[in-house]
Design a protein around this motif. Structure first.
Motif, mmCIF file in Angstrom:
data_model
loop_
_atom_site.group_PDB
_atom_site.id
_atom_site.type_symbol
_atom_site.label_atom_id
_atom_site.label_comp_id
_atom_site.label_asym_id
_atom_site.label_seq_id
_atom_site.Cartn_x
_atom_site.Cartn_y
_atom_site.Cartn_z
ATOM 1 N N MET A 106 0.820 -1.212 0.000
ATOM 2 C CA MET A 106 0.000 0.000 0.000
ATOM 3 C C MET A 106 0.855 1.264 0.000
ATOM 4 S SD MET A 106 -3.365 -0.926 2.281
ATOM 5 C CE MET A 106 -2.510 -1.092 3.811
ATOM 6 N N ALA A 107 1.982 1.246 0.692
ATOM 7 C CA ALA A 107 2.861 2.412 0.688
ATOM 8 C C ALA A 107 3.456 2.626 -0.699
ATOM 9 C CB ALA A 107 3.963 2.243 1.724
ATOM 10 N N ALA A 108 3.845 1.544 -1.379
ATOM 11 C CA ALA A 108 4.391 1.672 -2.728
ATOM 12 C C ALA A 108 3.345 2.242 -3.683
ATOM 13 C CB ALA A 108 4.886 0.310 -3.223
ATOM 14 N N VAL A 109 2.116 1.761 -3.579
ATOM 15 C CA VAL A 109 1.051 2.284 -4.437
ATOM 16 C C VAL A 109 0.783 3.754 -4.125
ATOM 17 C CG1 VAL A 109 -1.430 2.119 -4.927
ATOM 18 C CG2 VAL A 109 -0.031 0.060 -4.872
ATOM 19 N N ALA A 110 0.768 4.102 -2.848
ATOM 20 C CA ALA A 110 0.482 5.493 -2.456
ATOM 21 C C ALA A 110 1.563 6.444 -2.944
ATOM 22 C CB ALA A 110 0.329 5.591 -0.945
ATOM 23 N N PHE A 111 2.812 6.023 -2.887
ATOM 24 C CA PHE A 111 3.892 6.915 -3.301
ATOM 25 C C PHE A 111 4.050 6.992 -4.816
ATOM 26 C CE2 PHE A 111 5.595 6.210 1.080
ATOM 27 C CZ PHE A 111 5.457 7.519 1.484
ATOM 28 N N LYS A 112 3.646 5.954 -5.544
ATOM 29 C CA LYS A 112 3.796 5.963 -6.998
ATOM 30 C C LYS A 112 2.592 6.554 -7.728
ATOM 31 C CE LYS A 112 7.068 2.200 -7.176
ATOM 32 N NZ LYS A 112 7.407 0.887 -7.680
ATOM 33 N N THR A 113 1.494 6.782 -7.037
ATOM 34 C CA THR A 113 0.283 7.317 -7.661
ATOM 35 C C THR A 113 0.370 8.834 -7.745
ATOM 36 O OG1 THR A 113 -1.019 5.497 -6.785
ATOM 37 C CG2 THR A 113 -2.217 7.448 -7.481
ATOM 38 N N GLN A 114 -0.016 9.367 -8.882
ATOM 39 C CA GLN A 114 -0.095 10.816 -9.041
ATOM 40 C C GLN A 114 -1.449 11.274 -8.504
ATOM 41 O OE1 GLN A 114 2.285 12.841 -10.099
ATOM 42 N NE2 GLN A 114 3.688 11.132 -10.401
ATOM 43 N N TRP A 115 -1.456 11.883 -7.327
ATOM 44 C CA TRP A 115 -2.702 12.295 -6.701
ATOM 45 C C TRP A 115 -3.079 13.684 -7.189
ATOM 46 C CZ3 TRP A 115 -5.046 8.505 -4.260
ATOM 47 C CH2 TRP A 115 -4.291 7.463 -3.734
ATOM 48 N N PRO A 116 -4.280 13.839 -7.728
ATOM 49 C CA PRO A 116 -4.713 15.177 -8.166
ATOM 50 C C PRO A 116 -5.015 16.053 -6.944
ATOM 51 C CG PRO A 116 -6.502 13.643 -8.429
ATOM 52 C CD PRO A 116 -5.301 12.833 -7.993
ATOM 53 N N GLU A 117 -4.685 17.314 -7.064
ATOM 54 C CA GLU A 117 -4.964 18.249 -5.983
ATOM 55 C C GLU A 117 -6.107 19.165 -6.415
ATOM 56 O OE1 GLU A 117 -1.655 20.292 -4.325
ATOM 57 O OE2 GLU A 117 -0.380 18.535 -4.454
ATOM 58 N N ALA A 118 -7.306 18.691 -6.220
ATOM 59 C CA ALA A 118 -8.480 19.469 -6.580
ATOM 60 C C ALA A 118 -8.979 20.181 -5.331
ATOM 61 C CB ALA A 118 -9.569 18.564 -7.149
ATOM 62 N N LEU A 119 -8.937 21.479 -5.366
ATOM 63 C CA LEU A 119 -9.433 22.243 -4.230
ATOM 64 C C LEU A 119 -10.924 22.476 -4.401
ATOM 65 C CD1 LEU A 119 -6.574 24.854 -3.881
ATOM 66 C CD2 LEU A 119 -6.952 22.807 -2.526
ATOM 67 N N ARG A 120 -11.664 22.209 -3.368
ATOM 68 C CA ARG A 120 -13.090 22.466 -3.391
ATOM 69 C C ARG A 120 -13.410 23.352 -2.205
ATOM 70 N NH1 ARG A 120 -15.915 19.777 0.316
ATOM 71 N NH2 ARG A 120 -15.001 17.958 1.294
ATOM 72 N N PRO A 121 -14.449 24.118 -2.299
ATOM 73 C CA PRO A 121 -14.786 24.992 -1.176
ATOM 74 C C PRO A 121 -15.256 24.171 0.018
ATOM 75 C CG PRO A 121 -16.474 25.090 -2.859
ATOM 76 C CD PRO A 121 -15.341 24.286 -3.430
ATOM 77 N N LEU A 122 -14.777 24.542 1.189
ATOM 78 C CA LEU A 122 -15.207 23.856 2.396
ATOM 79 C C LEU A 122 -16.599 24.324 2.779
ATOM 80 C CD1 LEU A 122 -11.985 23.882 4.591
ATOM 81 C CD2 LEU A 122 -12.975 21.991 3.330
ATOM 82 N N GLY A 123 -17.400 23.400 3.181
ATOM 83 C CA GLY A 123 -18.764 23.712 3.579
ATOM 84 C C GLY A 123 -19.492 22.429 3.919
ATOM 85 N N PRO A 124 -20.719 22.540 4.361
ATOM 86 C CA PRO A 124 -21.480 21.342 4.708
ATOM 87 C C PRO A 124 -21.710 20.447 3.491
ATOM 88 C CG PRO A 124 -22.642 23.335 5.414
ATOM 89 C CD PRO A 124 -21.457 23.761 4.630
ATOM 90 N N THR A 125 -21.575 19.171 3.697
ATOM 91 C CA THR A 125 -21.772 18.217 2.607
ATOM 92 C C THR A 125 -23.103 17.496 2.699
ATOM 93 O OG1 THR A 125 -20.646 16.502 3.876
ATOM 94 C CG2 THR A 125 -19.300 17.809 2.352
ATOM 95 N N THR A 126 -23.853 17.712 3.762
ATOM 96 C CA THR A 126 -25.088 16.949 3.941
ATOM 97 C C THR A 126 -26.131 17.262 2.879
ATOM 98 O OG1 THR A 126 -25.747 18.615 5.561
ATOM 99 C CG2 THR A 126 -24.861 16.573 6.418
#
Length: 165
Positions: A106-126
């Motif tokens: 799992m650590a190898a997969v986590a470090f080799k994956t290109q994680w997108p950094e999508a910023l979304r506005p914080l607020g209620p999700t309900t």
């Protein structure tokens, strides 16, 4: 490091540490209380991720319901039967090998994956979750509710049959 980073590390250490106690402790009472702290840590991580609905559901369902039921069950069983509620830790070496292997993968997969950094506005999700449940995912939501109802009726029938026999 910011204050949010420190809070994250506190919740991460609380979650992982108490999960280790759940696995390694010999007393069922200690295991249950450690599981309670693990659930609290996971709820805190959900809050940090901006998933307020998941954090509230984690606290209400797991901490408020399942853990209280588990603790009462363990404590009342111990009082009635006067058993020594201790577990035997067996097969520690194979479990450690499997755990280290899974962590490495799992650590190898986590470090080799290109994680997108999508910023979304914080607020209620309900409200968004409610709209999705009653709109786009209505069929899946209703299918899950019918499946849970059938499972509940089936469990009641199994218990009733064993009681009558």
């Amino acid at each position: 490091m910011t204050a949010a980073d420190y809070v994250f590390w506190v919740f991460a250490i609380l979650t992982v540490g108490s999960a280790a106690v759940v696995v390694l402790a010999r007393s069922l009472i200690y295991n249950a209380f450690a599981l309670l702290f693990t659930f609290f840590g996971v709820a805190g991580l959900y809050v940090l991720l901006g998933a307020d609905f998941l954090a509230a559901a984690q606290l209400l369902v797991y901490v408020g319901g399942i853990m209280v039921l588990l603790l009462f069950g363990v404590m009342l069983t111990h009082r009635i039967t006067d058993l020594d509620l201790r577990t035997e830790t067996t097969q520690m070496v194979p479990g450690l090998i499997v755990g280290v292997g899974l962590f490495t993968i799992m650590a190898a997969v986590a470090f080799k994956t290109q994680w997108p950094e999508a910023l979304r506005p914080l607020g209620p999700t309900t409200s968004d979750i409610g709209r999705m449940f009653l709109g786009e995912y209505l069929l899946a939501f209703e299918a899950a509710s019918v499946l849970l109802l059938v499972a509940l009726i089936g469990a009641a029938m199994i218990v009733r049959r064993k009681k009558d026999a």
